[in-house]
Enzyme design. Structure first.
Site, PDB file in Angstrom:
ATOM      1  N   GLY A   1      34.386  32.647  56.009  1.00  0.00           N
ATOM      2  CA  GLY A   1      34.203  33.014  54.542  1.00  0.00           C
ATOM      3  C   GLY A   1      33.444  32.033  54.015  1.00  0.00           C
ATOM      4  N   CYS A   2      33.301  31.667  52.641  1.00  0.00           N
ATOM      5  CA  CYS A   2      32.434  30.721  51.925  1.00  0.00           C
ATOM      6  C   CYS A   2      32.682  29.500  52.530  1.00  0.00           C
ATOM      7  CB  CYS A   2      33.114  31.038  50.695  1.00  0.00           C
ATOM      8  SG  CYS A   2      32.149  29.598  49.441  1.00  0.00           S
TER       9      CYS A   2
END
Length: 218
Positions: free
Chosen positions: A52-53
């Protein structure tokens, strides 16, 4: 494995996405990917992970004993030296990742994988919460055959024991390239801890992680 299971349930119950939502666009074919080299210091190994981020995962691995030089960047794409806007468009094939060196005498690759699968949802394809797109995919980019074996084994074990309600979709592929993200992405949480986003999104994840893996912290 028991500690991993307990933490996963706590993490998913309180899961909130980091980064900005973007459209989900399919990857282009990724044959003949650009290649970059990694200069590994003596006595260390290297790991490249996407979950993810990268702001969130960077904040977690920075505080691990035996882990050095955590950098946010882009891996697995089909163009060289991508800019952030190109990556988040979902068209470059890259995943947001971190890359770091680790001392295997202090922390094992197995420990690193345990933390990796504990701190995101690996069952959502090209998505983490509200972050949607192939750039947010769950990915292990292995650097050695031993890393591949450990990642495959760990993933299979988690699926066999049904630690998650759905099958894990984490991509396990050989490392091809890593491009350092722009300077403002580096060390993001530590430099911007007072911002509301860091306080309400990243901080709760980091605090949960530290409680469960206190014995692994610097």
């Amino acid at each position: 494995m028991e500690r991993l299971t307990v933490f996963i349930f706590a993490f998913l119950m309180a899961f909130s996405a980091c980064g900005q939502k973007s459209s989900n666009k399919s990857n282009k074919p990724m044959n003949d990917l650009p290649k970059t080299e990694v200069n590994i210091p003596d006595g260390y190994e290297v790991a490249t992970l996407g979950s993810g981020c990268f702001w969130c995962i960077e904040a977690i691995y920075q505080d691990l004993e035996g882990v050095e030089e955590v950098k946010s960047g882009y891996s697995g794409g089909h163009i060289a030296n991508p800019a952030y806007q190109k990556v988040i468009s979902g068209t470059s094939g890259h995943a947001e990742v971190i890359q770091f060196y680790f001392d295997p005498k202090v922390i094992s690759y197995s420990d690193i994988l345990e933390i990796f699968w504990s701190t995101h949802d690996p069952t959502t394809l090209n998505r983490q919460g509200n972050d949607v797109g192939p750039q947010y995919r769950s990915a292990v980019f292995y650097h050695t055959e031993e890393q591949r074996k450990q990642a495959d084994h760990f993933k299979s074990k988690l699926n066999e024991e049904k630690v998650f309600e759905k099958p894990i979709v984490t991509e396990i592929t050989p490392f091809s390239n890593f491009y350092l993200a722009e300077e403002y992405h580096q060390n993001y949480y530590k430099l911007n801890a007072g911002q509301a986003y860091c306080q309400y999104v990243i901080r709760p994840k980091v605090e949960k992680f530290k409680k469960v893996f206190a014995d692994k912290l610097k």
